[in-house]
Design a protein around this motif. Structure first.
Motif, mmCIF file in Angstrom:
data_model
loop_
_atom_site.group_PDB
_atom_site.id
_atom_site.type_symbol
_atom_site.label_atom_id
_atom_site.label_comp_id
_atom_site.label_asym_id
_atom_site.label_seq_id
_atom_site.Cartn_x
_atom_site.Cartn_y
_atom_site.Cartn_z
ATOM 1 N N ASN A 136 5.976 51.060 26.948
ATOM 2 C CA ASN A 136 6.616 52.311 27.335
ATOM 3 C C ASN A 136 5.725 53.551 27.178
ATOM 4 O O ASN A 136 6.101 54.626 27.603
ATOM 5 C CB ASN A 136 7.923 52.506 26.568
ATOM 6 N N LEU A 137 4.550 53.403 26.594
ATOM 7 C CA LEU A 137 3.628 54.539 26.487
ATOM 8 C C LEU A 137 2.363 54.356 27.338
ATOM 9 O O LEU A 137 1.463 55.183 27.302
ATOM 10 C CB LEU A 137 3.227 54.756 25.017
ATOM 11 N N ARG A 197 -2.234 60.445 17.017
ATOM 12 C CA ARG A 197 -1.989 61.793 16.492
ATOM 13 C C ARG A 197 -1.205 62.631 17.503
ATOM 14 O O ARG A 197 -0.307 63.383 17.141
ATOM 15 C CB ARG A 197 -3.311 62.475 16.157
ATOM 16 N N GLU A 198 -1.540 62.488 18.758
ATOM 17 C CA GLU A 198 -0.848 63.213 19.825
ATOM 18 C C GLU A 198 0.608 62.745 19.913
ATOM 19 O O GLU A 198 1.526 63.551 20.069
ATOM 20 C CB GLU A 198 -1.579 62.938 21.138
ATOM 21 N N TYR A 222 0.834 63.869 11.023
ATOM 22 C CA TYR A 222 0.833 62.471 10.616
ATOM 23 C C TYR A 222 -0.572 62.031 10.242
ATOM 24 O O TYR A 222 -1.510 62.176 11.011
ATOM 25 C CB TYR A 222 1.373 61.585 11.743
ATOM 26 N N ARG A 223 -0.734 61.519 9.057
ATOM 27 C CA ARG A 223 -2.031 61.015 8.589
ATOM 28 C C ARG A 223 -2.115 59.535 8.906
ATOM 29 O O ARG A 223 -1.173 58.784 8.674
ATOM 30 C CB ARG A 223 -2.162 61.196 7.083
ATOM 31 N N LEU A 277 -6.625 55.373 17.772
ATOM 32 C CA LEU A 277 -5.654 54.435 18.328
ATOM 33 C C LEU A 277 -4.999 55.049 19.555
ATOM 34 O O LEU A 277 -4.522 56.186 19.507
ATOM 35 C CB LEU A 277 -4.588 54.088 17.287
ATOM 36 N N ARG A 278 -4.980 54.307 20.644
ATOM 37 C CA ARG A 278 -4.303 54.726 21.872
ATOM 38 C C ARG A 278 -3.025 53.912 21.988
ATOM 39 O O ARG A 278 -3.056 52.682 22.020
ATOM 40 C CB ARG A 278 -5.195 54.510 23.090
ATOM 41 N N CYS A 279 -1.894 54.594 22.026
ATOM 42 C CA CYS A 279 -0.580 53.956 21.955
ATOM 43 C C CYS A 279 -0.172 53.310 23.283
ATOM 44 O O CYS A 279 -0.234 53.942 24.333
ATOM 45 C CB CYS A 279 0.473 54.976 21.556
#
Length: 180
Positions: free
Chosen positions: A58-59, A67-68, A74-75, A81-83
């Motif tokens: 879904n992303l 982070r985006e 959020y740490r 990482l690309r969701c």
């Protein structure tokens, strides 16, 4: 195109109808800096759009950085990482800093902070297809269940031994076997 790429492509095409596959946008994939072979796979073979193992990709239309997606407060140990997918407290993503491996983050902390899924995103897609084909072999081809599951285990171990040995996919196959 290497042999494994071709094998996975064939399995995906056999497992899913064309209306069950989503080809990702080349610009989005390039912007996300997905490694070239996986980028080509995502854009020419695609990802399934049907829900499988709570994964819907879904992303994948944006491939946002973690982070985006979660916000700058959020740490994470996964800044690159690309969701690909978010469902409840789990996020699946491609980690560019770890040679394109796929991990699942458990944001709730109930299970693990992160779970290694596969060495490459194309392997993950192939494993999802193989799970679907495992059922097809039993239902349509009348192959005995234990034989079909063994074929799946052998293929997965051959394609991505690192991904298969971590236990995630073995647990998936055990669950499939239990609920069949």
């Amino acid at each position: 195109m290497d042999k494994i790429f071709a094998e996975i492509k064939e399995r995906v095409q056999k497992a899913y109808r064309s209306d069950e596959i989503w080809l990702l946008d080349r610009g989005i994939v390039a912007e996300a800096k997905i490694e070239p072979v996986d980028a080509e796979f995502l854009c020419s073979v695609g990802v399934p759009i049907i829900k499988q193992l709570e994964i819907t990709f879904n992303l994948a239309d944006k491939l946002p950085a973690l982070r985006e997606y979660l916000g700058h407060g959020y740490r994470s140990n996964w800044p690159d990482l690309r969701c690909l997918n978010a469902h409840e407290d789990f996020i699946y993503g491609v980690c560019n800093g770890r040679d394109g491996c796929v991990i699942c983050l458990d944001l709730s902390g109930r299970y693990h902070d992160d779970i290694f899924i596969n060495s490459k995103v194309r392997y993950m897609i192939g494993f999802l297809a193989e799970c679907r084909l495992c059922w097809t072999r039993c239902d349509q081809e009348q192959i005995p269940k234990n034989q079909s599951f063994q074929l799946a285990r052998n293929w997965m171990n051959n394609v991505d031994p690192e991904g298969f040995k971590t236990g995630y996919w073995q647990a998936v196959l055990e669950d499939m076997d239990t609920f069949s």
